[in-house]
Design a protein around this motif. Structure first.
Motif, mmCIF file in Angstrom:
data_model
loop_
_atom_site.group_PDB
_atom_site.id
_atom_site.type_symbol
_atom_site.label_atom_id
_atom_site.label_comp_id
_atom_site.label_asym_id
_atom_site.label_seq_id
_atom_site.Cartn_x
_atom_site.Cartn_y
_atom_site.Cartn_z
ATOM 1 N N VAL A 162 -29.653 43.783 53.063
ATOM 2 C CA VAL A 162 -29.211 44.630 54.163
ATOM 3 C C VAL A 162 -29.612 46.070 53.833
ATOM 4 N N GLY A 163 -30.390 46.696 54.670
ATOM 5 C CA GLY A 163 -30.847 48.058 54.407
ATOM 6 C C GLY A 163 -32.300 48.071 53.994
ATOM 7 N N ASN A 164 -32.777 49.264 53.649
ATOM 8 C CA ASN A 164 -34.203 49.445 53.351
ATOM 9 C C ASN A 164 -34.506 49.573 51.862
ATOM 10 N N GLY A 165 -33.520 49.913 51.066
ATOM 11 C CA GLY A 165 -33.772 50.137 49.639
ATOM 12 C C GLY A 165 -33.811 48.847 48.848
ATOM 13 N N GLU A 166 -34.568 48.863 47.757
ATOM 14 C CA GLU A 166 -34.635 47.687 46.899
ATOM 15 C C GLU A 166 -33.355 47.588 46.081
ATOM 16 N N LEU A 167 -32.797 46.413 46.012
ATOM 17 C CA LEU A 167 -31.528 46.203 45.328
ATOM 18 C C LEU A 167 -31.697 46.206 43.813
ATOM 19 N N ILE A 207 -11.456 32.765 55.071
ATOM 20 C CA ILE A 207 -12.136 32.987 53.790
ATOM 21 C C ILE A 207 -13.456 33.721 54.027
ATOM 22 N N TYR A 208 -14.182 33.300 55.052
ATOM 23 C CA TYR A 208 -15.477 33.907 55.350
ATOM 24 C C TYR A 208 -15.313 35.353 55.792
ATOM 25 N N LYS A 209 -14.358 35.605 56.664
ATOM 26 C CA LYS A 209 -14.116 36.965 57.144
ATOM 27 C C LYS A 209 -13.670 37.880 56.002
ATOM 28 N N GLY A 210 -12.840 37.364 55.118
ATOM 29 C CA GLY A 210 -12.401 38.157 53.974
ATOM 30 C C GLY A 210 -13.562 38.549 53.081
ATOM 31 N N TYR A 211 -14.503 37.627 52.915
ATOM 32 C CA TYR A 211 -15.712 37.898 52.127
ATOM 33 C C TYR A 211 -16.529 39.022 52.770
ATOM 34 N N LEU A 212 -16.727 38.963 54.082
ATOM 35 C CA LEU A 212 -17.521 39.981 54.765
ATOM 36 C C LEU A 212 -16.832 41.340 54.766
ATOM 37 N N GLN A 213 -15.500 41.337 54.871
ATOM 38 C CA GLN A 213 -14.761 42.593 54.943
ATOM 39 C C GLN A 213 -14.827 43.393 53.646
ATOM 40 N N LYS A 214 -15.176 42.737 52.549
ATOM 41 C CA LYS A 214 -15.342 43.454 51.277
ATOM 42 C C LYS A 214 -16.585 44.330 51.286
ATOM 43 N N GLY A 215 -17.497 44.024 52.214
ATOM 44 C CA GLY A 215 -18.771 44.747 52.242
ATOM 45 C C GLY A 215 -19.818 44.021 51.431
ATOM 46 N N VAL A 216 -20.927 43.654 52.062
ATOM 47 C CA VAL A 216 -21.968 42.898 51.375
ATOM 48 C C VAL A 216 -23.290 43.642 51.498
ATOM 49 N N THR A 217 -24.094 43.609 50.423
ATOM 50 C CA THR A 217 -25.418 44.216 50.430
ATOM 51 C C THR A 217 -26.506 43.181 50.654
ATOM 52 N N VAL A 218 -26.139 41.914 50.540
ATOM 53 C CA VAL A 218 -27.052 40.806 50.799
ATOM 54 C C VAL A 218 -26.309 39.813 51.678
ATOM 55 N N ILE A 219 -26.948 39.375 52.768
ATOM 56 C CA ILE A 219 -26.296 38.414 53.663
ATOM 57 C C ILE A 219 -26.971 37.067 53.562
#
Length: 219
Positions: A162-167, A207-219
């Protein structure tokens, strides 16, 4: 990091030892020589990054996940038991791609069983999970879908930056280990709630929503 073909002269004894080492490491002669030379000149290759990322993934996962022998530098796998009367094993195989940007890798979840009942139940869970992926991540993809594949006893999906920068290695490892953990948690919860299918589906969604709400840099 591109690759080209070069001609070099090596002694037979050196090649013999390189081949033995490559066999033990599950890699090719060319790849091993490339790694040895890269280390000598302090150059980080994609294969080195993969090894580092996989090491970080294994450290991040708890003892519930048991590592399995690696088949190559680009693939790692862990397995867990599933609480069910047939004592099946769930395997999580991660393949990393050399670019480390955009689509950074692929996960394949497979079930080891011959039970028709268990296959049916697991495939039902995969369908539930696939719908959640499409509902919450579909906006990132053209047409509103999420690219995944369900076949009997397996679920496959890619990891996208997610985003343009290399992780960083740590960022990729953290994203992969967190996803595997919540997938396994949801799978266990689903099987624990089979007596109430609606409750099982709702628990997976939470469970899935809780995971996403933490903020993810890779989906």
């Amino acid at each position: 990091m591109g690759k080209s073909v070069y001609s070099i002269v090596l002694s037979d004894d050196v090649v013999h030892e390189i081949d033995n080492m490559a066999y033990r490491m599950g890699t090719s002669r060319s790849n091993l020589i490339n790694q040895i030379l890269a280390e000598r000149v302090s150059l980080v290759t994609p294969e080195m990054r993969m090894r580092d990322i996989f090491s970080l993934v294994e450290q991040a996962l708890d003892s519930h996940f048991l590592p399995t022998p690696q088949s190559s530098d680009s693939v790692m796998a862990v397995k867990t038991p599933l609480r069910f009367k047939y004592k099946p094993t769930v395997k999580y195989s991660v393949e990393l791609f050399r670019s480390f940007s955009g689509c950074v890798g692929r996960l394949k979840v497979t079930l080891r069983t011959q039970s028709d009942e268990l296959i049916r139940l697991t495939d039902n869970f995969f369908e539930v999970w696939s719908r959640l992926e499409k509902r919450y991540l579909g906006s990132f993809f053209e047409g509103g879908g999420f690219p995944n594949e369900i076949t009997p006893k397996s679920y496959t999906r890619c990891f996208y930056e997610v985003g343009n920068g290399e992780l960083s290695d740590e960022g990729i490892a953290r994203a992969i280990s967190e996803y595997i953990s919540i997938f396994d948690k949801a799978l266990a919860k689903y099987f624990d709630s089979l007596s109430d299918r609606q409750a099982a589906n709702e628990a997976c969604e939470q469970i899935y929503k809780g995971y996403l709400q933490k903020g993810v840099t890779v989906i």
